[in-house]
Scaffold this motif. Sequence first.
Motif, short mmCIF file in Angstrom:
data_model
loop_
_atom_site.label_atom_id
_atom_site.label_comp_id
_atom_site.label_asym_id
_atom_site.label_seq_id
_atom_site.Cartn_x
_atom_site.Cartn_y
_atom_site.Cartn_z
N GLU A 1 0.97 5.54 0.88
CA GLU A 1 0.29 6.56 1.82
C GLU A 1 0.90 7.94 1.09
O GLU A 1 2.04 7.96 1.52
N ARG A 2 -0.02 8.81 0.89
CA ARG A 2 0.65 9.92 0.48
C ARG A 2 1.20 10.93 1.56
O ARG A 2 2.29 11.64 1.35
N THR B 1 0.93 -1.17 0.05
CA THR B 1 0.14 0.04 -0.17
C THR B 1 1.02 1.32 -0.13
O THR B 1 2.09 1.25 0.40
#
Length: 284
Positions: A89-90, A87
């Motif tokens: 995450e910005r 994944t």
Amino acid sequence: MKKILIIFFVLIGAYLLITNLYRIPGLPFGGNFEDSVQVTNKIDEIEIDITSISTTVIPENRDDVKAELKGKGKVHVSKSGDTIEVTYERGFLNFGWFPFFNKSNLTVYIPEDYDHDLALKVGSGHLEFDGAPMELNELSADVHSGNMRLENLSAKNFTHNVASGNSRIEKLTTKNGEIDVSSGNVTVDNYTGKLEAEVHSGRLKATIANLTDSIDASVKSGLLDIDLPDDADFTLKGKANSGYISNDFSLDDSTRDKGNIEGKHGAGTHDVNIEVNSGKASIR
């Protein structure tokens, strides 16, 4: 007014501090996230779920899943049961409010001999499979307001859902394939296998390399374009309600009644069933 602004910025600062505490090294509740996880014979699925970033998936001679991030944000590679998850995450501080400023790139490396399940999910981003051949058990690909490009894959079962996004799939072989398009565009080239498709306010263009099984498709306020081989053996059954079905093949035992069309091409071995409601389908 100044007091209100000061209070506002204090609250924002407190929120950022609380929501990012786990990033701070040395704290007992901080997280240490690895960028790679070993693939053992107990791993049944690799899931890559990315949002607002450009991602390339590369199969190569290796025994782990590894992610390399160039730019801002944080990538997580973790193991949960029999699944390896990747994944991205910005990060609120970087560009959470302005995702179009994100120039980061993510590269995910997976074992080229991996033959279990692969799940790809894209939201407001771009994912590209680099084209190295892989043979999988289950392949699922979901696109939501993003873009995806897959190439040179085979899977026993294939599912593809596109909502307000775009995808291009080249050279895919499967036993059972399902494609669902909602307000998006999907182009499939060099496809082999059974195909079930639904198009809702979107467009699906599929070029069949070799017709080996049936095709069942429904269109609702969308466009469907199926390109079959000239020597395909199929029996066409088309039903149109407030829509239209066009056919470029010469058909034996052909009948057309209002929007409905039936007929056989060649030996008529495989069923091609098309239903259209307020849309258009083309067989050529």
